[in-house]
Motif scaffolding. Sequence first.
Motif, short mmCIF file in Angstrom:
data_model
loop_
_atom_site.label_atom_id
_atom_site.label_comp_id
_atom_site.label_asym_id
_atom_site.label_seq_id
_atom_site.Cartn_x
_atom_site.Cartn_y
_atom_site.Cartn_z
N ARG A 10 0.85 -1.17 0.00
CA ARG A 10 0.00 0.00 0.00
C ARG A 10 0.89 1.23 0.00
O ARG A 10 1.31 1.70 1.06
N PRO A 11 1.26 1.73 -1.18
CA PRO A 11 2.19 2.87 -1.20
C PRO A 11 1.60 4.09 -0.50
O PRO A 11 0.40 4.38 -0.62
N ILE A 12 2.45 4.79 0.22
CA ILE A 12 2.05 6.02 0.92
C ILE A 12 2.51 7.21 0.11
O ILE A 12 3.69 7.34 -0.22
N GLU A 13 1.58 8.08 -0.23
CA GLU A 13 1.90 9.31 -0.95
C GLU A 13 2.00 10.47 0.03
O GLU A 13 1.15 10.62 0.91
N GLY A 14 3.04 11.26 -0.13
CA GLY A 14 3.22 12.40 0.76
C GLY A 14 2.14 13.45 0.55
O GLY A 14 1.74 13.74 -0.58
N VAL A 15 1.67 14.05 1.64
CA VAL A 15 0.65 15.08 1.55
C VAL A 15 1.30 16.43 1.25
O VAL A 15 2.51 16.58 1.33
N GLY A 16 0.47 17.41 0.90
CA GLY A 16 0.97 18.76 0.68
C GLY A 16 1.47 19.37 1.97
O GLY A 16 0.92 19.13 3.05
N THR A 17 2.51 20.18 1.87
CA THR A 17 3.13 20.74 3.07
C THR A 17 3.02 22.26 3.15
O THR A 17 3.39 22.85 4.16
#
Length: 516
Positions: A19-26
């Motif tokens: 389940r790849p984790i995508e980085g959220v906006g910062t």
Amino acid sequence: MPTYLSPGVYVEEIDSGARPIEGVGTAVAAFVGLAAKGPFNKPTLTSNWTQFTKTFGGFVDGACLARSVFAYYQNGGGNCYIVRIGDGTGENGSSAGQTAIEGSPQGMLANLRVVALDPHAPPESIQVEIVEFQHEGQEGQEGARALKLVVERDGQVVEEHPDITTGRGKSNVVTVVNAASQVIKLEQITGKTVEELRPGMRVALAAPSEAVSTLPARLSGDDYIGDVSERTGVSGLEAVDEITMVCMPDLMTAYQRGAIDLNTVQSVQVAMIAHCELMGDRIAVLDPPPGLNAQQIKEWRVDKAGYDSKFAVLYWPWVSTDGGGTFLPPSGFVAGIWGRNDDTRGVHKAPANEVVRGAVALETQITRKEHDLLNPVGINCIRAFPGRGIRVWGARTLSSDPAWRYLNIRRLFNYLEESILENTDWVVFEPNDPTLWAKLRRTISAFLVNEWRKGALFGLTPDEAFFVKCDGETNPAEGIDAGEVCCVIGVAPVKPAEFVIFRLSQFSGGTSLVAE
């Protein structure tokens, strides 16, 4: 497993467990302040300066929201949410919801602006009156009085709105009229009291004057703080999850022109910090009062404000973009720099030693000795360097806890926590067994390896940079019975090289330079 009932060839897609984790906006900012037009108390997304001016208008004398948003985009900021305050909420907590229709005839009834829905209605053709109204059979009974709003066009009554009140609820005058009227709408004005609305008041609508100021003479802390249930002020931002930084540049300009006092400023900033701490995924970018020198800003920070939070930062001094003596609070510039820094280097890099685009002068120039007094107490200074321009020269939070001293550490953890949180909801209702624990370990470890490769985590190997533990030890039987899955994660963040020290020693035959 599927059930096969007839002979044939079947194809099954097997879940790999990854389940790849995508980085959220910062770097998504929120600005709360005063604008020339636009919806009140409604967080509105804008992605560039053109969108902002189309929705909220341009620069306004006595307010700096527009100028701060312009500085935000100029310095590399992207998406941001705008909350316009100052005219949308009265004492009864109701909101008009929209700004006046430009060019429409309008008038004032106590704390209500009456606006014609038809912008082409002839001036003074519409009149509105408040009259006393009683329910049948209740005459003479104390407390039975209500109000009725009558709308006339060309001398003829075209609408009546009975049973209106100035209190909360379905009978509120703004709620009733705006829901039913085909002729007018009402907007509540800050600075006037709802008790001024009384029977016998009458107004004829007229074309609005361009000379009338769009800014209220007085503001209160409630205008800025708002109410989460009514989605007003900064409290209304709880409903917008992607925000990572909150700015209120107009808080200080309102103080500067006398619309609020310094105690109100502090109460609003305390609420601003509390909002960010409650959400746990955003930072309050605080502005200092204008006109302070180095000693005064330290006294404000330490003795008067005394804020202590890992979710808040303070920048000083104010910045000029025209060189003509007009200075702006630094928060808009800083928020844009955060976005630029995240795009070019990453959220793990401290957003400092960055040029402030558009800045031509500072309200106060400081020396290194003065900076020595300010940096330890969390005041991030903006300084001018010969040949290098005006730069942000600090990256500290307002926390007294050394573990959360640096801004990039706080923002990195916000990023990691939010990314993992948003990308692991598939775990809910899965069988709580070693297979699930292994999937969690693989998923989170893969994400953290990528962050380590980007330089966000400290260590020569992934094992030195982080650990992910999710097994029978972290998930005992009693936890499983309670429906809980516990995954323990540890990361070693990279801290900024805030102090670079070169030690020179002399030896026979030359000079040795040792860098630490």
